[in-house]
Design a protein around this motif. Structure first.
Motif, PDB file in Angstrom:
ATOM      1  N   VAL A  47      39.435  51.437  27.891  1.00 14.71           N
ATOM      2  CA  VAL A  47      38.232  50.605  27.990  1.00 14.71           C
ATOM      3  C   VAL A  47      38.603  49.151  28.253  1.00 14.71           C
ATOM      4  CG1 VAL A  47      36.291  49.680  26.671  1.00 14.71           C
ATOM      5  CG2 VAL A  47      36.795  52.125  26.590  1.00 14.71           C
ATOM      6  N   PHE A  48      39.635  48.668  27.546  1.00 10.53           N
ATOM      7  CA  PHE A  48      40.066  47.276  27.739  1.00 10.53           C
ATOM      8  C   PHE A  48      40.590  47.065  29.153  1.00 10.53           C
ATOM      9  CE2 PHE A  48      43.444  43.941  27.183  1.00 10.53           C
ATOM     10  CZ  PHE A  48      42.568  42.884  26.989  1.00 10.53           C
ATOM     11  N   GLN A  49      41.358  48.032  29.652  1.00  9.30           N
ATOM     12  CA  GLN A  49      41.872  47.934  31.018  1.00  9.30           C
ATOM     13  C   GLN A  49      40.730  47.887  32.026  1.00  9.30           C
ATOM     14  OE1 GLN A  49      43.865  51.413  32.400  1.00  9.30           O
ATOM     15  NE2 GLN A  49      44.620  50.466  34.279  1.00  9.30           N
ATOM     16  N   LYS A  50      39.759  48.763  31.853  1.00 12.21           N
ATOM     17  CA  LYS A  50      38.629  48.795  32.781  1.00 12.21           C
ATOM     18  C   LYS A  50      37.813  47.500  32.699  1.00 12.21           C
ATOM     19  CE  LYS A  50      37.908  53.785  33.245  1.00 12.21           C
ATOM     20  NZ  LYS A  50      39.270  54.147  32.854  1.00 12.21           N
ATOM     21  N   SER A  51      37.732  46.913  31.494  1.00 13.95           N
ATOM     22  CA  SER A  51      37.032  45.641  31.341  1.00 13.95           C
ATOM     23  C   SER A  51      37.726  44.540  32.147  1.00 13.95           C
ATOM     24  CB  SER A  51      36.968  45.256  29.866  1.00 13.95           C
ATOM     25  OG  SER A  51      36.419  43.963  29.702  1.00 13.95           O
ATOM     26  N   LEU A  52      39.062  44.508  32.065  1.00 10.40           N
ATOM     27  CA  LEU A  52      39.823  43.517  32.837  1.00 10.40           C
ATOM     28  C   LEU A  52      39.717  43.799  34.335  1.00 10.40           C
ATOM     29  CD1 LEU A  52      43.053  43.059  30.669  1.00 10.40           C
ATOM     30  CD2 LEU A  52      41.074  41.550  30.822  1.00 10.40           C
ATOM     31  N   GLU A  53      39.707  45.072  34.697  1.00 14.98           N
ATOM     32  CA  GLU A  53      39.557  45.413  36.114  1.00 14.98           C
ATOM     33  C   GLU A  53      38.206  44.937  36.643  1.00 14.98           C
ATOM     34  OE1 GLU A  53      40.188  49.593  36.156  1.00 14.98           O
ATOM     35  OE2 GLU A  53      42.352  49.435  36.548  1.00 14.98           O
ATOM     36  N   SER A  54      37.175  45.039  35.811  1.00 10.82           N
ATOM     37  CA  SER A  54      35.854  44.548  36.218  1.00 10.82           C
ATOM     38  C   SER A  54      35.869  43.042  36.398  1.00 10.82           C
ATOM     39  CB  SER A  54      34.805  44.940  35.176  1.00 10.82           C
ATOM     40  OG  SER A  54      34.672  46.344  35.096  1.00 10.82           O
ATOM     41  N   GLN A  55      36.555  42.355  35.468  1.00 12.20           N
ATOM     42  CA  GLN A  55      36.674  40.901  35.606  1.00 12.20           C
ATOM     43  C   GLN A  55      37.435  40.549  36.874  1.00 12.20           C
ATOM     44  OE1 GLN A  55      37.987  38.717  32.074  1.00 12.20           O
ATOM     45  NE2 GLN A  55      37.395  40.460  30.791  1.00 12.20           N
ATOM     46  N   GLN A  56      38.513  41.289  37.122  1.00 11.45           N
ATOM     47  CA  GLN A  56      39.308  41.023  38.327  1.00 11.45           C
ATOM     48  C   GLN A  56      38.485  41.289  39.580  1.00 11.45           C
ATOM     49  OE1 GLN A  56      42.407  43.764  39.736  1.00 11.45           O
ATOM     50  NE2 GLN A  56      43.874  42.097  39.447  1.00 11.45           N
ATOM     51  N   LEU A  57      37.690  42.358  39.554  1.00  9.11           N
ATOM     52  CA  LEU A  57      36.865  42.682  40.713  1.00  9.11           C
ATOM     53  C   LEU A  57      35.841  41.590  40.976  1.00  9.11           C
ATOM     54  CD1 LEU A  57      36.203  44.795  42.868  1.00  9.11           C
ATOM     55  CD2 LEU A  57      34.604  45.838  41.239  1.00  9.11           C
ATOM     56  N   SER A  58      35.302  41.006  39.899  1.00 11.22           N
ATOM     57  CA  SER A  58      34.318  39.934  40.079  1.00 11.22           C
ATOM     58  C   SER A  58      34.953  38.701  40.705  1.00 11.22           C
ATOM     59  CB  SER A  58      33.680  39.576  38.739  1.00 11.22           C
ATOM     60  OG  SER A  58      34.622  38.976  37.866  1.00 11.22           O
ATOM     61  N   VAL A  59      36.265  38.532  40.501  1.00 10.33           N
ATOM     62  CA  VAL A  59      36.979  37.386  41.076  1.00 10.33           C
ATOM     63  C   VAL A  59      37.521  37.718  42.462  1.00 10.33           C
ATOM     64  CG1 VAL A  59      38.964  35.843  40.811  1.00 10.33           C
ATOM     65  CG2 VAL A  59      37.590  36.465  38.815  1.00 10.33           C
ATOM     66  N   GLN A  60      38.184  38.851  42.582  1.00  9.93           N
ATOM     67  CA  GLN A  60      38.934  39.186  43.790  1.00  9.93           C
ATOM     68  C   GLN A  60      38.195  40.119  44.735  1.00  9.93           C
ATOM     69  OE1 GLN A  60      43.272  39.017  41.465  1.00  9.93           O
ATOM     70  NE2 GLN A  60      42.646  40.843  42.529  1.00  9.93           N
ATOM     71  N   GLY A  61      37.174  40.789  44.239  1.00 11.99           N
ATOM     72  CA  GLY A  61      36.482  41.766  45.070  1.00 11.99           C
ATOM     73  C   GLY A  61      35.573  41.105  46.101  1.00 11.99           C
ATOM     74  N   VAL A  62      35.255  41.869  47.112  1.00  9.92           N
ATOM     75  CA  VAL A  62      34.408  41.379  48.199  1.00  9.92           C
ATOM     76  C   VAL A  62      32.945  41.632  47.857  1.00  9.92           C
ATOM     77  CG1 VAL A  62      33.806  41.642  50.632  1.00  9.92           C
ATOM     78  CG2 VAL A  62      36.203  41.804  49.908  1.00  9.92           C
ATOM     79  N   ASN A  63      32.156  40.563  47.947  1.00  6.30           N
ATOM     80  CA  ASN A  63      30.708  40.662  47.782  1.00  6.30           C
ATOM     81  C   ASN A  63      30.078  40.603  49.173  1.00  6.30           C
ATOM     82  OD1 ASN A  63      27.911  39.914  47.436  1.00  6.30           O
ATOM     83  ND2 ASN A  63      28.404  39.404  45.304  1.00  6.30           N
ATOM     84  N   ILE A  64      29.518  41.728  49.632  1.00  5.34           N
ATOM     85  CA  ILE A  64      28.980  41.808  50.986  1.00  5.34           C
ATOM     86  C   ILE A  64      27.880  40.772  51.201  1.00  5.34           C
ATOM     87  CG2 ILE A  64      27.779  43.285  52.638  1.00  5.34           C
ATOM     88  CD1 ILE A  64      30.653  44.074  52.226  1.00  5.34           C
ATOM     89  N   ASP A  65      27.014  40.591  50.225  1.00  6.78           N
ATOM     90  CA  ASP A  65      25.926  39.624  50.351  1.00  6.78           C
ATOM     91  C   ASP A  65      26.469  38.216  50.528  1.00  6.78           C
ATOM     92  OD1 ASP A  65      24.084  41.640  50.084  1.00  6.78           O
ATOM     93  OD2 ASP A  65      23.822  41.356  47.923  1.00  6.78           O
TER      94      ASP A  65
END
Length: 565
Positions: free
Chosen positions: A514-532
């Motif tokens: 759960v902690f890993q997935k939480s950090l992955e979500s944080q990383q995605l919010s920073v590094q992931g592509v937002n199409i909009d």
């Protein structure tokens, strides 16, 4: 400022808009690419131009294209990935051992133990029936076989875990070499300049390799000014700028099995990992599965020796005319408690009963086992000498350290009783079980070949079932050497330890996941592509491009007017 300077300003803006559109397009095209890190265009005001007393700007210029990363978050995520892989490997191992134990299965080891005890109880009801005694022997074989099978399964599972450790060494070397190669390519591509653009595709590949490496072992990284990354595990480096170090395995013996651990190939220094799947596999192999085998061996050895202690003082429907001990001593002339027996005897005595089958008369002789720590302590040689002094019997200590007893007449049968020294169980004389651990436990071939010798009697050959009554109660009787725990309690504790530890391991694995997935979500919010967001950027660059084109068109019209004058 001239019209030509204005054209330069417009050209700079058009170039920036083109680059911005390309960066946005790159982000959108890789929105679903695993490991891709969003890029952004960094802009900078172009150097100004002096015109008379005025300082006029020349617009904008592209400074660099860089990835949007949070390096601290990346480090935390790699550590969390290692922890999750470690605990998951251990949780999987506990779950597998739970399956082997079959705590909820009607055919588990506890059922075999109860079935064996019930078969011994049947001897009480039909004391003269050889088939009933044979059934007890068969149930004993089934119990021993179930213990053997459980030990074999766990041992094979340990071998599988060890194979995974071996495979991990190859995977580590592959990833380390990949990171080293990417370091060189990134350094060459980026050129080490201040404010440089990131070698985005190459950095994505390196980050993916680092993530894969962190799943295997715990790593610490340090990015250098030239763009390379140094990788450490513990106090040792695996990658340093453009160099790398490989790992290999070194074999040792543990619990009768060959196990492999990792070391640096160049210095032979052992590598100790605190997290990652390799740490989990090693802990699973050595501590979890190995520890379970230790407990199972202790259970099997305790069952065999203490059951034999009771059994060996009993007699069957028939006595022996000859008998050889199952266990051997290291040397015939040294004291029995120092002769290398798995369960050394203690100071005490036992009785030998010699039955004359023609007259029905029984002669009982007391055999002393002196183990005071003095020169007169009993050895295999002196024990054989004492038994040979019994009328009608002869005994020898064989060259392979065993005690052989035989009657001097076919009319004479011998049996044993009242052993307080445990020497009969230690040597394997008139015993039911053989072996002293989970892989070696079995049934004495003498009673398998002749079930009538099942020692149910306590008052002489074929006299009663006093010893069988003690054997049926054995499973619940406290054992002094086991802190007063019975065989039943020892087994229940064995199962409880597995199930409780499995529950704790699963909870820990779930928490780390759960902690890993939480950090992955944080990383995605920073590094992931937002199409909009990228769509908005495209519209902004498009409008800027259109406005700049209009600006250049206006300047062009003015130049035409100027030329026509």
């Amino acid at each position: 400022m001239s019209l030509f300077s204005s054209l330069q300003l417009g050209a700079n803006t058009l170039q920036v808009d083109q680059i911005g559109l390309q960066v946005a397009g790159q982000n959108i095209s890789n929105a679903n690419t695993p490991g891709y890190i969003r890029e952004r265009l960094l802009l900078q005001t172009a150097d100004p131009q002096k015109s008379g007393n005025l300082i006029l700007g020349l617009g904008v210029r592209a400074q660099s294209v860089q990835q949007v990363v949070d390096k601290l978050l990346d480090q935390r995520l790699r550590a969390a990935t290692s922890d999750a892989a470690n605990t998951q490997a251990q949780a999987d191992t506990y779950q597998q051992i739970e399956t082997y134990v079959g705590a909820l299965d009607s055919n588990n080891l506890n059922a075999s133990l109860n079935s064996f005890t019930a078969s011994v109880n049947d001897v009480l009801n039909q004391p003269t029936s050889v088939p009933v005694r044979n059934l007890a022997v068969l149930k004993g074989q089934s119990l021993a076989g179930d213990i053997n099978q459980l030990a074999s399964r766990v041992s094979d599972f340990r071998k599988g875990l060890n194979d995974q450790v071996d495979q991990a060494a190859t995977q580590i070397n592959t990833l380390v070499e990949q990171i080293r190669t990417l370091n060189l390519k990134i350094t060459e591509t980026e050129g080490g300049a201040v404010g440089k653009s990131d070698a985005v595709g190459l950095r994505d590949q390196r980050n993916t390799a680092l993530k894969s490496l962190s799943q295997l072992i715990d790593v610490r990284t340090q990015e250098q000014s030239d763009g390379s990354v140094n990788v450490f595990t513990g106090g040792e480096y695996l990658v340093f700028e453009g160099t790398s170090r490989s790992v290999n395995t070194v074999a040792t013996q543990d619990r009768g099995q060959t196990v492999d651990n990792l070391q640096l190939a160049d210095t032979k220094s052992a590598l100790h990992f605190i997290s990652g799947s390799v740490a989990g596999l090693i802990a699973s192999r050595d501590t979890i599965a190995g520890g379970f085998l230790d407990q199972l061996n202790s259970f099997a050895g305790t069952l065999a020796f203490n059951f034999n202690n009771v059994y060996a003082s009993g007699q069957g429907l028939n006595g022996y005319t000859q008998l050889t001990s199952q266990s051997s001593v290291a040397a015939n002339e040294i004291a029995l408690d120092a002769a290398g027996l798995a369960n050394p005897p203690v100071n005490g005595s036992f009785q030998i009963q010699v039955l004359n089958t023609k007259t029905g008369q029984t002669q009982t002789t007391n055999i002393n086992v002196n183990l005071h720590g003095l020169d007169s302590d009993t050895s295999l040689n002196t024990l054989a000498s004492q038994i040979s002094s019994v009328s009608g019997l002869s005994a020898t200590a064989t060259s392979d350290g065993r005690l052989k007893i035989q009657s001097n007449s076919s009319d004479l049968q011998f049996s044993f009783a009242g052993d307080t020294s445990h020497v009969l169980a230690s040597l394997g004389l008139n015993t039911f079980f053989t072996g002293n651990d989970a892989s070696s436990i079995g049934i004495n071939k003498d009673v398998i070949g002749d079930p009538s010798k099942f020692a149910a009697s306590g008052g002489g050959v074929g006299e009663d079932t006093q010893n069988a009554l003690k054997l049926t109660q054995f499973i619940d009787q406290p054992i002094d050497s086991q802190q007063g725990n019975s065989i039943g309690t020892i087994y229940n504790n064995l199962v409880a330890n597995v199930t409780q530890a499995s529950s704790v391991a699963k909870s820990s694995a779930d928490g780390n996941s759960v902690f890993q997935k939480s950090l992955e979500s944080q990383q995605l919010s920073v590094q992931g592509v937002n199409i909009d967001e990228e769509t908005i950027n495209i519209i902004q660059y498009q409008r800027s491009y259109q406005a700049t084109a209009k600006f250049i068109s206006t300047i062009s019209d003015l130049l035409d007017t100027l030329v026509k004058l």
